[in-house]
Design a protein around this motif. Structure first.
Motif, mmCIF file in Angstrom:
data_model
loop_
_atom_site.group_PDB
_atom_site.id
_atom_site.type_symbol
_atom_site.label_atom_id
_atom_site.label_comp_id
_atom_site.label_asym_id
_atom_site.label_seq_id
_atom_site.Cartn_x
_atom_site.Cartn_y
_atom_site.Cartn_z
ATOM 1 N N LEU A 129 43.514 56.148 52.477
ATOM 2 C CA LEU A 129 44.065 55.250 51.467
ATOM 3 C C LEU A 129 43.060 54.992 50.344
ATOM 4 C CD1 LEU A 129 45.894 52.668 53.762
ATOM 5 C CD2 LEU A 129 46.964 54.320 52.225
ATOM 6 N N PHE A 130 41.787 54.896 50.716
ATOM 7 C CA PHE A 130 40.754 54.679 49.704
ATOM 8 C C PHE A 130 40.642 55.900 48.788
ATOM 9 C CE2 PHE A 130 36.209 54.675 48.355
ATOM 10 C CZ PHE A 130 36.264 53.516 47.587
ATOM 11 N N LEU A 131 40.712 57.102 49.376
ATOM 12 C CA LEU A 131 40.677 58.321 48.561
ATOM 13 C C LEU A 131 41.891 58.393 47.632
ATOM 14 C CD1 LEU A 131 39.478 60.985 51.171
ATOM 15 C CD2 LEU A 131 38.171 60.011 49.271
ATOM 16 N N ALA A 132 43.041 57.945 48.128
ATOM 17 C CA ALA A 132 44.237 57.926 47.286
ATOM 18 C C ALA A 132 44.044 56.981 46.107
ATOM 19 C CB ALA A 132 45.447 57.512 48.117
ATOM 20 N N PHE A 133 43.464 55.826 46.371
ATOM 21 C CA PHE A 133 43.192 54.859 45.298
ATOM 22 C C PHE A 133 42.232 55.456 44.270
ATOM 23 C CE2 PHE A 133 39.974 51.729 43.887
ATOM 24 C CZ PHE A 133 40.762 51.032 42.977
ATOM 25 N N LEU A 134 41.141 56.087 44.745
ATOM 26 C CA LEU A 134 40.184 56.703 43.821
ATOM 27 C C LEU A 134 40.842 57.796 42.987
ATOM 28 C CD1 LEU A 134 36.879 57.047 45.912
ATOM 29 C CD2 LEU A 134 37.426 55.384 44.131
ATOM 30 N N GLY A 137 43.474 48.324 46.489
ATOM 31 C CA GLY A 137 42.248 48.427 45.682
ATOM 32 C C GLY A 137 42.386 48.070 44.225
ATOM 33 N N LYS A 138 43.573 47.612 43.796
ATOM 34 C CA LYS A 138 43.799 47.404 42.362
ATOM 35 C C LYS A 138 42.905 46.301 41.769
ATOM 36 C CE LYS A 138 47.704 44.257 43.114
ATOM 37 N NZ LYS A 138 49.159 44.040 42.877
ATOM 38 N N GLY A 139 42.355 45.426 42.603
ATOM 39 C CA GLY A 139 41.450 44.395 42.092
ATOM 40 C C GLY A 139 40.164 44.965 41.523
ATOM 41 N N LEU A 140 39.847 46.229 41.862
ATOM 42 C CA LEU A 140 38.634 46.871 41.345
ATOM 43 C C LEU A 140 38.844 47.485 39.966
ATOM 44 C CD1 LEU A 140 37.458 48.734 44.585
ATOM 45 C CD2 LEU A 140 36.549 46.614 43.655
ATOM 46 N N VAL A 141 40.093 47.635 39.558
ATOM 47 C CA VAL A 141 40.366 48.334 38.303
ATOM 48 C C VAL A 141 39.889 47.566 37.072
ATOM 49 C CG1 VAL A 141 42.188 49.298 36.845
ATOM 50 C CG2 VAL A 141 42.267 49.618 39.330
ATOM 51 N N LEU A 162 50.349 52.233 48.509
ATOM 52 C CA LEU A 162 49.665 51.289 49.394
ATOM 53 C C LEU A 162 48.173 51.231 49.082
ATOM 54 C CD1 LEU A 162 49.668 49.360 51.786
ATOM 55 C CD2 LEU A 162 49.490 51.342 53.321
ATOM 56 N N GLY A 163 47.570 52.401 48.870
ATOM 57 C CA GLY A 163 46.146 52.425 48.514
ATOM 58 C C GLY A 163 45.881 51.708 47.204
ATOM 59 N N TRP A 164 46.778 51.891 46.243
ATOM 60 C CA TRP A 164 46.627 51.202 44.949
ATOM 61 C C TRP A 164 46.723 49.685 45.125
ATOM 62 C CZ3 TRP A 164 45.092 51.774 40.118
ATOM 63 C CH2 TRP A 164 45.492 50.824 39.175
ATOM 64 N N SER A 202 38.142 40.356 46.889
ATOM 65 C CA SER A 202 39.163 40.575 47.921
ATOM 66 C C SER A 202 39.410 42.063 48.141
ATOM 67 C CB SER A 202 40.465 39.875 47.510
ATOM 68 O OG SER A 202 40.270 38.483 47.379
ATOM 69 N N SER A 203 39.446 42.832 47.051
ATOM 70 C CA SER A 203 39.685 44.274 47.183
ATOM 71 C C SER A 203 38.536 44.970 47.896
ATOM 72 C CB SER A 203 39.902 44.894 45.800
ATOM 73 O OG SER A 203 41.094 44.431 45.220
ATOM 74 N N LEU A 204 37.294 44.614 47.531
ATOM 75 C CA LEU A 204 36.145 45.192 48.222
ATOM 76 C C LEU A 204 36.157 44.824 49.703
ATOM 77 C CD1 LEU A 204 33.306 44.529 45.613
ATOM 78 C CD2 LEU A 204 34.118 46.766 46.347
#
Length: 540
Positions: free
Chosen positions: A243-248, A318-322, A313-315, A105-107
């Motif tokens: 948002l993706f950069l923030a998550f990374l 994308g948190k499913g990837l952690v 919001l970015g987290w 789902s995160s991807l």
């Protein structure tokens, strides 16, 4: 009986027994006894009443039978073999928990507005799962349950969806920690850590080829991958990228903090001054500064550039990837960080998955029990095939088979690359009819000594392979062959794995039809390894 006749009988007997449906482990064990009888006590075939008068039956526990028993015992008591059930258990926990579904789902959040994005997400998910467990069957089944309905619902071409799931789901063969590489390393006494390192680039090269094919095909034929309807509430364009950069950045900050604390522990506890004189990798004083600066920069970006609201919001997106990243870090980091060996890393990975499931509220008695039963069944199959195939390979070796085959091939005076291509054809043919465990135990002990005798400067067309890396290179080439075997009709196992969870209207013929372009991609990747062998040495 001469070894040439025994070799012919062995080949025909194996084909016959497999054709009538006999399990490979049992067929191999029967043929192992037959080889020993034909070579050392052939009179038993014509005069069974002479039992007890020959080399085999006259001295129980000695001679060829004793050598064979020692070979089987030595393999089954190898400590690294314990890693196989541990990796299978880890894969079973992943398959039955919600970790994999949330990762998908995160991807999907990041790539759902890209043409062919769902197929690309499926391939990336397969790579991540391969790097976590190295199990093939479970990946294909899981992707078939999660990704196939999604792609069919969005109107994706059925052949594309099938091919992506099965080709990507079999990447566990190449990408470490691969069980195929573990068995190869045990049989050939090759460093498993070196095999893992050498297979990184070829494995990710193959995954890249699959993703590039998806992108090109969907751009040339947009009807094969329709875009879903846009969601007004979802960020788009540049904002999604930010948002993706923030998550990374959050992920980098977390890993930098963990590594900095680790380095501080090793440095201030005095562990780096141990009696062995070895210092922990990335655990010395300079790395405290490096990781500290990285953490400071990441925190500066989070609070000074992205802002707390955007980072949150970015987290959430994308948190499913952690969890998968953590599991990969635990398994591969412990191996390459010099913390543990392969077996301990497998145990740590299984424990990490269970702890993650526990924190997510998904751990239960049923989850553990079902995962253990899956592990028991899969490990039992591998062990019985291993026993039978090891017995047959050992019997054939004692009878002088490998020397006979080596002399036959070398005496044919074929060019080096012709010999290797001949071996590739045999491996591809056997892969279409036999399980990879049997192939690595039966064929590799015969082929590898031949490859080691070939002129090193004649292997490949570009670059020269280091003599110390020949066995490693051949192991990676063998694994790439097994990649093809998982899709090869008539017995490509990936097809049957997918069929078990596919909708009723999808037949086996439809599944094999979807494989064709992806088999071509795998053969291209195999050709790269044959043309440019030093590719496996880049990271060694």
């Amino acid at each position: 009986m001469d070894i040439g006749t025994i070799s012919l009988v062995l080949m025909l007997g194996l084909i016959l027994l497999l054709a009538i449906g006999m399990p490979l482990g049992l067929a191999s064990a029967i043929l192992a006894v037959a080889v020993l009888v034909m070579r050392f006590e052939p009179e038993l075939l014509m005069a069974p009443w002479t039992f007890g008068d020959g080399v085999l039956t006259g001295r129980p526990g000695a001679g060829p039978l004793n050598i064979l028993a020692q070979r089987i015992y030595g393999l089954l008591t190898d400590y690294v073999l314990i890693s196989i059930p541990l990796f299978i258990f880890m894969a079973a926990l992943l398959e039955r928990s919600g970790i994999a579904k949330e990762m998908y789902s995160s991807l999907n959040v990041w790539l759902n507005r890209t043409r062919g994005g769902i197929a690309i997400v499926t391939s990336i998910m397969a790579v991540i799962m391969a790097a976590m467990s190295g199990i093939i069957g479970g990946e294909v089944v899981l992707l078939g349950l999660i990704a196939l309905p999604q792609m069919l619902r969005l109107g994706y071409n059925q052949n594309l969806a099938i091919g992506v799931i099965c080709a990507s789901g079999s990447l566990g063969t190449m990408i470490p920690p691969s069980i195929v590489l573990i068995i190869y390393g045990l049989i050939t006494e090759t460093s498993i850590k070196a095999l893992f390192t050498a297979s990184f680039i070829p494995g990710f090269m193959l995954a890249s080829f699959i993703i590039i094919y998806i992108i090109i095909r969907t751009q040339l034929r947009p009807e094969d991958a329709p875009l879903p309807e846009p969601d007004e509430s979802e960020p788009a364009g540049r904002e999604k990228g930010v948002l993706f950069l923030a998550f990374l950045t959050v992920v980098v900050a977390g890993f930098a903090a963990a590594l900095m604390l680790r380095a501080m522990f090793f440095e201030f506890s005095g562990s780096n001054a141990a009696a062995t004189g070895e210092q922990a990798r990335f655990g010395t004083a300079p790395f405290i500064t490096y990781f500290g600066v990285t953490l400071a920069v990441a925190l500066g970006l989070i609070f000074g550039v992205f802002g707390r609201a955007r980072t949150a919001l970015g987290w959430s997106m994308g948190k499913g990837l952690v969890p998968p990243i953590v599991v990969i870090g635990v398994v591969m980091g412990s191996i390459y960080g010099g913390i543990t060996g392969i077996t301990e890393a497998a145990g740590m990975g299984a424990l990490a998955v269970f702890i993650i499931a526990l924190f997510r509220g998904e751990a239960s008695f049923d989850l553990v029990w079902e995962s253990l039963m899956r592990t028991l069944k899969s490990t039992g199959t591998i062990i019985w095939v291993t026993i039978g195939a090891t017995a047959l390979a050992g019997a054939y070796t004692i009878a002088g088979g490998p020397t006979y085959v080596a002399d036959f091939i070398v005496g044919s005076e074929l060019p080096t690359m012709a010999v290797i291509l001949f071996m590739m054809l045999i491996l591809l043919f056997m892969g279409a009819f036999m399980d990879w465990v049997g192939i690595v135990l039966l064929i590799i002990p015969v082929f590898l000594p031949i490859v080691l005798k070939l002129p090193i400067d004649e292997i490949g067309l570009f670059g020269e392979l280091n003599p110390r890396h020949v066995a490693i290179w051949f192991g990676v080439v063998f694994c790439m062959n097994m990649q093809v075997s998982f899709l090869s009709p008539p017995f490509g196992p990936a097809a049957f794995y997918l069929k078990s969870v596919a909708p009723p209207h999808i037949q086996l013929t439809d599944i094999f039809k979807g494989f064709l372009p992806f088999i071509g991609i795998q053969l291209i990747a195999l050709s790269v390894l044959l043309i440019w062998p030093p590719i496996v040495s880049i990271l060694l």
